[in-house]
Structure formats: structure tokens, C-alpha cells
Design a protein around this motif. Structure first.
Motif, PDB file in Angstrom:
ATOM      1  N   VAL A 119       0.867  -1.190   0.000  1.00 58.05           N
ATOM      2  CA  VAL A 119       0.000   0.000   0.000  1.00 58.05           C
ATOM      3  C   VAL A 119       0.901   1.236   0.000  1.00 58.05           C
ATOM      4  N   ILE A 120       0.619   2.188  -0.891  1.00 52.53           N
ATOM      5  CA  ILE A 120       1.359   3.457  -0.934  1.00 52.53           C
ATOM      6  C   ILE A 120       0.342   4.595  -0.838  1.00 52.53           C
ATOM      7  N   CYS A 121       0.472   5.422   0.176  1.00 47.00           N
ATOM      8  CA  CYS A 121      -0.454   6.558   0.379  1.00 47.00           C
ATOM      9  C   CYS A 121      -1.917   6.102   0.379  1.00 47.00           C
ATOM     10  N   GLY A 122      -2.179   4.956   0.938  1.00 45.52           N
ATOM     11  CA  GLY A 122      -3.553   4.454   0.987  1.00 45.52           C
ATOM     12  C   GLY A 122      -4.007   3.745  -0.269  1.00 45.52           C
ATOM     13  N   HIS A 123      -3.139   3.634  -1.272  1.00 42.18           N
ATOM     14  CA  HIS A 123      -3.494   2.995  -2.537  1.00 42.18           C
ATOM     15  C   HIS A 123      -2.896   1.586  -2.574  1.00 42.18           C
ATOM     16  N   THR A 124      -3.718   0.604  -2.849  1.00 46.72           N
ATOM     17  CA  THR A 124      -3.266  -0.781  -2.846  1.00 46.72           C
ATOM     18  C   THR A 124      -2.513  -1.107  -4.137  1.00 46.72           C
ATOM     19  N   VAL A 125      -1.429  -1.864  -3.984  1.00 48.61           N
ATOM     20  CA  VAL A 125      -0.659  -2.371  -5.120  1.00 48.61           C
ATOM     21  C   VAL A 125      -0.834  -3.884  -5.163  1.00 48.61           C
ATOM     22  N   TYR A 126      -1.085  -4.420  -6.359  1.00 45.74           N
ATOM     23  CA  TYR A 126      -1.377  -5.841  -6.535  1.00 45.74           C
ATOM     24  C   TYR A 126      -0.363  -6.510  -7.450  1.00 45.74           C
ATOM     25  N   ALA A 127      -0.208  -7.818  -7.270  1.00 45.87           N
ATOM     26  CA  ALA A 127       0.507  -8.657  -8.223  1.00 45.87           C
ATOM     27  C   ALA A 127      -0.505  -9.547  -8.923  1.00 45.87           C
ATOM     28  N   VAL A 128      -0.144 -10.026 -10.110  1.00 43.87           N
ATOM     29  CA  VAL A 128      -1.007 -10.930 -10.873  1.00 43.87           C
ATOM     30  C   VAL A 128      -0.799 -12.347 -10.357  1.00 43.87           C
ATOM     31  N   SER A 129      -1.894 -13.024  -9.972  1.00 49.25           N
ATOM     32  CA  SER A 129      -1.798 -14.417  -9.530  1.00 49.25           C
ATOM     33  C   SER A 129      -2.198 -15.396 -10.629  1.00 49.25           C
ATOM     34  N   LYS A 130      -3.087 -14.959 -11.521  1.00 45.42           N
ATOM     35  CA  LYS A 130      -3.537 -15.835 -12.603  1.00 45.42           C
ATOM     36  C   LYS A 130      -4.082 -14.985 -13.740  1.00 45.42           C
ATOM     37  N   SER A 131      -3.815 -15.405 -14.967  1.00 41.74           N
ATOM     38  CA  SER A 131      -4.337 -14.683 -16.134  1.00 41.74           C
ATOM     39  C   SER A 131      -4.929 -15.681 -17.119  1.00 41.74           C
ATOM     40  N   THR A 164       2.381 -13.884 -13.863  1.00 48.67           N
ATOM     41  CA  THR A 164       2.316 -14.084 -12.408  1.00 48.67           C
ATOM     42  C   THR A 164       3.678 -13.903 -11.751  1.00 48.67           C
ATOM     43  N   LYS A 165       4.721 -13.673 -12.554  1.00 51.17           N
ATOM     44  CA  LYS A 165       6.059 -13.468 -12.004  1.00 51.17           C
ATOM     45  C   LYS A 165       6.495 -12.025 -12.224  1.00 51.17           C
ATOM     46  N   ASP A 166       6.554 -11.265 -11.153  1.00 50.79           N
ATOM     47  CA  ASP A 166       7.219  -9.955 -11.154  1.00 50.79           C
ATOM     48  C   ASP A 166       6.473  -8.858 -11.901  1.00 50.79           C
ATOM     49  N   PHE A 167       5.184  -9.043 -12.217  1.00 52.37           N
ATOM     50  CA  PHE A 167       4.360  -7.953 -12.757  1.00 52.37           C
ATOM     51  C   PHE A 167       3.461  -7.434 -11.638  1.00 52.37           C
ATOM     52  N   PHE A 168       3.287  -6.119 -11.573  1.00 52.51           N
ATOM     53  CA  PHE A 168       2.437  -5.543 -10.532  1.00 52.51           C
ATOM     54  C   PHE A 168       1.698  -4.327 -11.076  1.00 52.51           C
ATOM     55  N   PHE A 169       0.632  -3.911 -10.368  1.00 57.31           N
ATOM     56  CA  PHE A 169      -0.223  -2.817 -10.848  1.00 57.31           C
ATOM     57  C   PHE A 169      -1.008  -2.233  -9.691  1.00 57.31           C
ATOM     58  N   SER A 170      -1.596  -1.076  -9.932  1.00 54.99           N
ATOM     59  CA  SER A 170      -2.504  -0.455  -8.974  1.00 54.99           C
ATOM     60  C   SER A 170      -3.608   0.243  -9.747  1.00 54.99           C
ATOM     61  N   TYR A 171      -4.812   0.235  -9.205  1.00 58.40           N
ATOM     62  CA  TYR A 171      -5.932   0.899  -9.876  1.00 58.40           C
ATOM     63  C   TYR A 171      -5.891   2.413  -9.669  1.00 58.40           C
ATOM     64  N   LYS A 226       8.567  -4.920  -3.075  1.00 56.48           N
ATOM     65  CA  LYS A 226       8.556  -5.524  -1.738  1.00 56.48           C
ATOM     66  C   LYS A 226       8.319  -4.431  -0.706  1.00 56.48           C
ATOM     67  N   GLN A 227       7.460  -4.740   0.266  1.00 57.09           N
ATOM     68  CA  GLN A 227       7.138  -3.777   1.316  1.00 57.09           C
ATOM     69  C   GLN A 227       7.095  -4.502   2.652  1.00 57.09           C
ATOM     70  N   ALA A 228       7.614  -3.863   3.690  1.00 56.97           N
ATOM     71  CA  ALA A 228       7.568  -4.442   5.031  1.00 56.97           C
ATOM     72  C   ALA A 228       7.520  -3.329   6.068  1.00 56.97           C
ATOM     73  N   ASP A 278       4.011   4.754   9.484  1.00 57.14           N
ATOM     74  CA  ASP A 278       2.842   3.877   9.546  1.00 57.14           C
ATOM     75  C   ASP A 278       1.914   4.427  10.622  1.00 57.14           C
ATOM     76  N   VAL A 279       1.017   5.313  10.183  1.00 54.67           N
ATOM     77  CA  VAL A 279       0.107   5.989  11.114  1.00 54.67           C
ATOM     78  C   VAL A 279      -1.332   5.711  10.696  1.00 54.67           C
ATOM     79  N   PRO A 280      -2.283   5.894  11.623  1.00 53.31           N
ATOM     80  CA  PRO A 280      -3.697   5.668  11.266  1.00 53.31           C
ATOM     81  C   PRO A 280      -4.139   6.567  10.117  1.00 53.31           C
ATOM     82  N   GLU A 281      -5.078   6.067   9.328  1.00 48.53           N
ATOM     83  CA  GLU A 281      -5.579   6.825   8.177  1.00 48.53           C
ATOM     84  C   GLU A 281      -6.173   8.150   8.635  1.00 48.53           C
ATOM     85  N   GLY A 282      -5.852   9.217   7.916  1.00 54.54           N
ATOM     86  CA  GLY A 282      -6.344  10.544   8.264  1.00 54.54           C
ATOM     87  C   GLY A 282      -5.386  11.328   9.142  1.00 54.54           C
ATOM     88  N   SER A 283      -4.337  10.649   9.656  1.00 54.53           N
ATOM     89  CA  SER A 283      -3.339  11.334  10.481  1.00 54.53           C
ATOM     90  C   SER A 283      -2.300  12.002   9.581  1.00 54.53           C
TER      91      SER A 283
END
Length: 598
Positions: A119-131, A164-171, A226-228, A278-283
Motif C-alpha cells: 500500500v502506498i499513500c492508501g493505494h493498494t498495489v497488486y501482483a497478478v496471480s492468474k491470467s 504471475t512473475k514480477d508484474f504488478f499494478f494499482s488501480y 517488496k514492502q515491510a 505507519d500511522v492511522p488513516e487521516g493522520s
């Protein structure tokens, strides 16, 4: 990274206006794709013709539906097509990757399963699991070509590129661009797909041109993500490492080397390191990023793939005497990142049988030639440092010296930092005279190391001092922009380059956490637990990028020695990876290259 006249826009916030889930239905004559937003507030309909055997005919229903209205519409479509089998559900999907045509019909590529990776700035980032790849025409109108041997060969090649390997996207977040770019300009839609990091630009071109929007498609970035979450003294923060591989001049190790006529280089990868609280949303949130680059030496050179020789000879072409392609490459870097451009060249200086040193000399000539036409402040800063020679000493010494080089580069470019509260937007942050980093404004960019004579031992003497830079008055917390970039290369831009990028990432992380107020000094010691955690990030990224370009995991000798791994085990692992890379290059790369070309 940002020109003087750029004006940051509103921080991107989670958008419920983008469609994130789709259901595909079919009748004898049409596909109907039903898309909805995350909150199930509004629904849209896309109609795709199935009766034309060779053309792409798409129409978007201009009506925005509610869920019940959409259900009524599907019932009416089913009733109207009852004589030809009615309306049938095909699949749930999460976006269109694109449409492609070989010799026969058009095919539609869909993401049918996804997984959240960050998640970056509240926006979810996804990887492809199946196409899934679905032919558009119904079986009654498909020509014989749809079932031909050549058609199946092209389909097989396309499927070799595993989404499904190493491709990612966000809406809702433009993951193909850096955080600073996202905050500093408001480009949207079609323009974003035309950037160098969107790998399905061509596949989506047809639907984007038909509809003049990007509502139904997702932009796929290829590389690493990668995010942690970490914590220091009770302060939680998230660390994100992103690698974006360019789609231009893309390919495998021995089949794509150097530069092409347009100034595009092989293995061109942008790496971004993002840190935020890593703070609560809106902070209120503080966020920082740093971008660095790797890419093949921008000259016309090659190596013949050989099944008999693990280390083929390097062949340097003399066709570009005025270094026009090299010049184009660096002009493109300036356009992307601004000045200064700092080049860290890690290849060998002296060899019994000249291989890498041939390129070292020519690269130096090219930079000297190009710099003659540049103003003093815009000249390329060129650093040679033979990492292979220095790595024979203790790994710690290598990382310490690379850290000093990194501090020098960070002193020249700065890094991105912004503080955002619900009431204070980035536009407010960036108003006034604080745009320049306090540690950059009085610095003469040209007084250090612009000639190719700066080498090995000279560099050690130059960077023997402490180059840590304080970030100014933290009670004020002025925003900062990165201007310019560090570009690192070795021969493959994999193993040695990855070690140098880790050293740069560690030096930057100290400054980033200091700017966020998490640590008191802008430096993280090599022996700190966080340094080891970050090494794990870069080691994983290095292995991923090495598999994509070279066919094996990266050679991580310096990382292994840093951890105290048994020397014999390290040597055995390195030997195995050399053989694995050799086998992949000699026997697998031709087909892999054909798949990437398709």
C-alpha cells in the motif's frame, strides 16, 4: 527529478471512482464486461463484438448503473438472446491486460486472480496471480488460421512471459512513476501508458484508442516490489523497494547489450526506495523517496552467445564515432531526472586479457567527448571504481567505501521528502523559497569529479572523510526534491551493481529516517539490524532482476561474506549460479527473447 517550475499537486488519495472488479459474460454475438468500483456504488458495461473474425470492435455503454439496474440489464440481454443460447457467465476478472492479434483472431488477456503486495499513500498495489487468454470471435466465425501451427506458436511464445512473475499494478496509484513524479505533476490516462515502464502499452493501445480512456485496463509494471513494516524506538514505518524495468530495448543478457540508435540501453531499471510513517488513516504523514538507476554501458557492444565459452569476448563496434546514441541516452536521463547525472562505473580496470577494460576506456572517451559540449554545471559526473579488485579485501571495506560514494551522490542530488496533513496539502508544503534542499543550495556541483581520471585510489582518498549531510532544521521540516540521479553499471548491471545500489540505499535510508524524525543522526551503521534487513531487500531484488535478464540468481558473494557465511559454501553457491546462468544463456535465451519481442 524535478525542474524548477514543477508544482506538486494534491497527494493521491484512495479513489472509489476507479473500477476494480469485473464479470465477463457472453452471448453468441457479444462479450459483455460488467465493471464496478470497490464500494459497489456504480457499475459500467463494455460490449465486445464476437461476429467479426479479424477486427476489434469495442463499445462502451455511456450509462452509469446501480447494482439493481445492472442486474435488470443482464436479464434483458439474456431474454433477448434466448434463441441463440442466452447469456452465459464466463469469468470474474480484475482488469484487462490488453488485446492481441497474431495471424488469426483477436485475443483478450485478463487478470483472473490478484494478490495484494503493498500500500502506498492508501493505494493498494497488486501482483497478478492468474491470467487467461480468451479468443474474441465465437467458434462459428473463426477461420482455419485460428488453429494453424504458426498461430499456436505465437500463442505459446506470448504465454512464455509469465504474468504471475514480477508484474504488478494499482488501480488508483501510478505505480509506473516515482512518488515525486506523482506528486509534482498531474498527468493521467493515456500519457501514463506511454511511459517506458508500462509493459502492456502495445497490448492496450487498441482499446485505449477505441474508448479514449483507460478505465477498463490496468497498466502492468515489470520488475520487483517488496514492502515491510519496521519499528525503531517505538516509531513504526514502512519500507518499500520498487524496481521498474524498461520495456525499451528489453531482452536477455547476451542478446541485448549496450545501447540502440535511440539511446535506449539494455537492462535499464529504475529503483525507488520509499519510506513513510505507519500511522492511522487521516493522520499527518511524512513520506520520503529516493530514486537510482542501472543500465548497460551506453555504447555499441555485444558478446556472441557460445556453448563452449562461459565468458565470450566483448566486441566493441566503432560505428558511432561521435557517440550520438550515448549522448541521446544521457539526454533522456536528464529529461527523466534532471541534473546532475552521476555515473558509477564498476567494471575492471586492469586485466591480463582485455575484456571489460576495453569498454572502460571507450566509456571514458565517450563521457569526455560529450562533456565538451555541456556547460560546466551540467557535465556528467563520472566515477570509475573497480569493485572486483577491491572486493578481494574484506567485504566491509567495500561497503564502507561505496557508502561514502553514495553520500557524495546524495549530497549532489538530494532526496524527496514531503510532510502532508489532512489540512496541509503538498501545494502548501512546496510554496516559498524552501524548494531547494538546505544541503544542496550552496554546493558547487562541478567542483568534484567530472573527469574520467577519477579512479580507484583517488576515489578512496576523496571519500575518506565523513560525508553525512544533515537535513536542516527539523522543527521546520521543509519539503525537499531530488534533482538528478546516480546511474550505476558493471558489465551485466546485475551482481556488482546490486551491491553498489544497496550501499546507496543504506546511505539514503539514514537520511530518509532522519528527515522523518525516526532517528537522531542521518546514518545507519553497517552493523545495525536495519542494515541487515535492507540488505535482504536488495538481495531479493538483485536475484529477481538477475533471473529476468541473466537466467539465474545474482552472485551475492559480498552479501554472503558480510553475514559471515562459510566461504566454501559461498564459493559452491557462486559456482552453481555461474553454471545456471551459462545454461540459460546458451540454451534458453533465444526463445525467451522471442517471447519478449512478441
Amino acid at each position: 527529478m524535478a525542474s524548477e517550475n514543477e508544482s506538486p499537486r494534491q497527494q493521491p488519495r484512495p479513489s472509489h471512482a476507479c473500477m476494480q472488479k469485473f464479470r465477463l459474460y457472453e452471448t453468441h454475438s457479444k462479450f459483455y464486461m460488467i465493471g464496478r468500483d470497490k464500494t459497489r456504488t456504480y457499475w459500467r458495461v463494455l460490449k465486445i463484438d464476437r461476429l467479426d473474425p479479424s477486427e476489434l470492435n469495442i463499445r462502451e455503454d455511456s450509462t452509469t448503473y446501480t447494482e439493481s439496474e445492472c442486474s435488470d440489464l443482464l436479464r434483458r440481454i439474456n431474454e433477448g438472446n434466448r434463441s441463440t443460447g442466452g447469456l452465459r457467465f464466463v469469468t470474474t476478472c480484475y482488469g484487462i491486460v490488453g488485446f492481441i492479434k497474431f495471424l488469426g483472431p483477436y485475443y483478450m488477456l485478463l487478470i483472473t486472480e490478484r494478490r495484494q503486495i503493498g500500500v502506498i499513500c492508501g493505494h493498494t498495489v497488486y501482483a497478478v496471480s492468474k491470467s487467461e487468454m480468451i479468443p474474441l470471435p465465437n467458434p462459428d466465425v473463426r477461420t482455419n488460421m485460428a488453429y494453424s501451427m504458426n498461430e499456436n506458436r505465437y500463442k505459446k511464445l506470448l504465454c512464455m512471459v509469465d504474468l504471475t512473475k514480477d508484474f504488478f499494478f494499482s488501480y488508483s496509484y501510478h505505480v509506473m512513476r516515482s512518488l515525486q513524479r506523482n506528486l509534482c505533476d498531474n498527468e493521467t490516462g493515456q500519457v501514463l501508458y506511454e511511459t517506458m515502464f508500462v509493459w502492456n502499452e502495445f497490448l492496450t493501445r487498441g482499446i485505449r484508442n477505441h474508448l479514449q480512456n483507460t478505465v477498463w485496463t490496468v497498466a502492468l509494471v515489470y520488475g520487483f516490489f517488496k514492502q515491510a513494516k519496521f519499528s525503531i524506538s517505538g516509531r513504526d514505518f514502512k519500507l518499500t523497494l520498487i524496481a521498474r524495468r524498461s520495456r525499451h530495448y528489453a531482452g536477455t543478457r547476451y542478446l541485448k547489450r549496450g545501447v540502440n540508435e535511440k539511446g535506449r540501453v539494455a537492462n535499464d531499471v529504475e529503483t525507488e526506495q520509499i519510506v513513510f510513517e505507519d500511522v492511522p488513516e487521516g493522520s499527518p504523514i511524512q513520506i520520503s523517496s529516493i530514486v537510482q538507476n542501472r543500465g548497460s554501458i551506453p555504447l555499441f557492444w555485444s558478446q556472441e552467445t557460445s556453448r563452449l565459452n562461459i565468458k565470450p569476448d566483448i566486441i566493441l563496434s566503432k560505428k558511432d564515432q561521435n557517440y550520438e546514441a550515448t549522448r541521446l541516452h544521457f539526454e533522456n536521463l536528464v529529461k527523466r531526472y534532471g541534473n546532475p547525472i552521476i555515473i558509477l562505473n564498476l567494471i575492471k580496470t586492469h586485466e591480463k586479457r582485455p575484456r571489460e577494460s576495453i569498454l572502460r576506456a571507450e566509456f571514458a572517451n565517450a563521457i569526455e567527448y560529450i562533456n565538451k559540449d555541456l556547460s560546466e554545471e551540467n557535465r556528467l559526473k563520472f566515477l570509475h571504481w573497480d569493485l572486483h579488485r577491491h572486493s578481494r579485501s574484506k567485504a566491509t571495506n567495500v561497503l564502507l567505501l561505496l557508502g561514502r560514494v553514495a553520500s557524495y551522490a546524495l549530497m549532489l542530488t538530494g532526496f524527496f521528502y514531503c510532510q502532508v496533513t489532512p489540512d496541509l496539502t503538498p501545494e502548501d508544503c512546496f510554496k516559498g523559497p524552501q524548494l531547494e534542499n538546505s544541503d544542496m543550495s550552496d554546493l558547487s556541483l562541478h567542483e568534484n569529479c567530472e573527469s574520467h581520471n577519477e579512479d580507484d585510489d583517488n576515489l578512496e582518498r576523496k571519500f575518506s572523510g565523513d560525508n553525512n549531510i544533515a537535513n536542516g532544521n527539523h522543527s521546520v521540516k521543509p519539503p525537499m526534491l531530488q534533482k538528478g540521479v546516480l546511474r550505476t553499471n558493471c558489465i551485466d548491471c546485475l551482481d556488482r551493481t546490486n551491491v553498489a545500489q544497496y550501499a546507496y540505499g543504506l546511505a539514503a535510508l539514514g537520511r530518509q529516517l532522519h528527515a522523518l524524525g525516526v532517528i537522531d543522526v542521518p546514518k545507519i551503521d553497517l552493523d545495525a539490524p536495519l542494515a541487515d534487513d535492507l540488505m535482504g531487500f536488495y538481495e531479493r531484488m538483485g536475484d529477481t532482476l538477475a533471473h529476468q535478464y541473466g537466467g539465474s540468481a545474482a552472485h551475492n558473494k559480498i552479501f554472503s561474506e558480510r553475514r559471515g557465511q562459510w566461504k566454501a559454501a559461498t564459493q559452491s553457491q557462486e559456482f552453481f549460479r555461474t553454471l545456471q546462468r551459462y545454461y540459460s544463456n546458451a540454451y534458453m535465451d533465444a526463445e525467451k527473447q522471442a517471447a519478449i519481442n512478441v
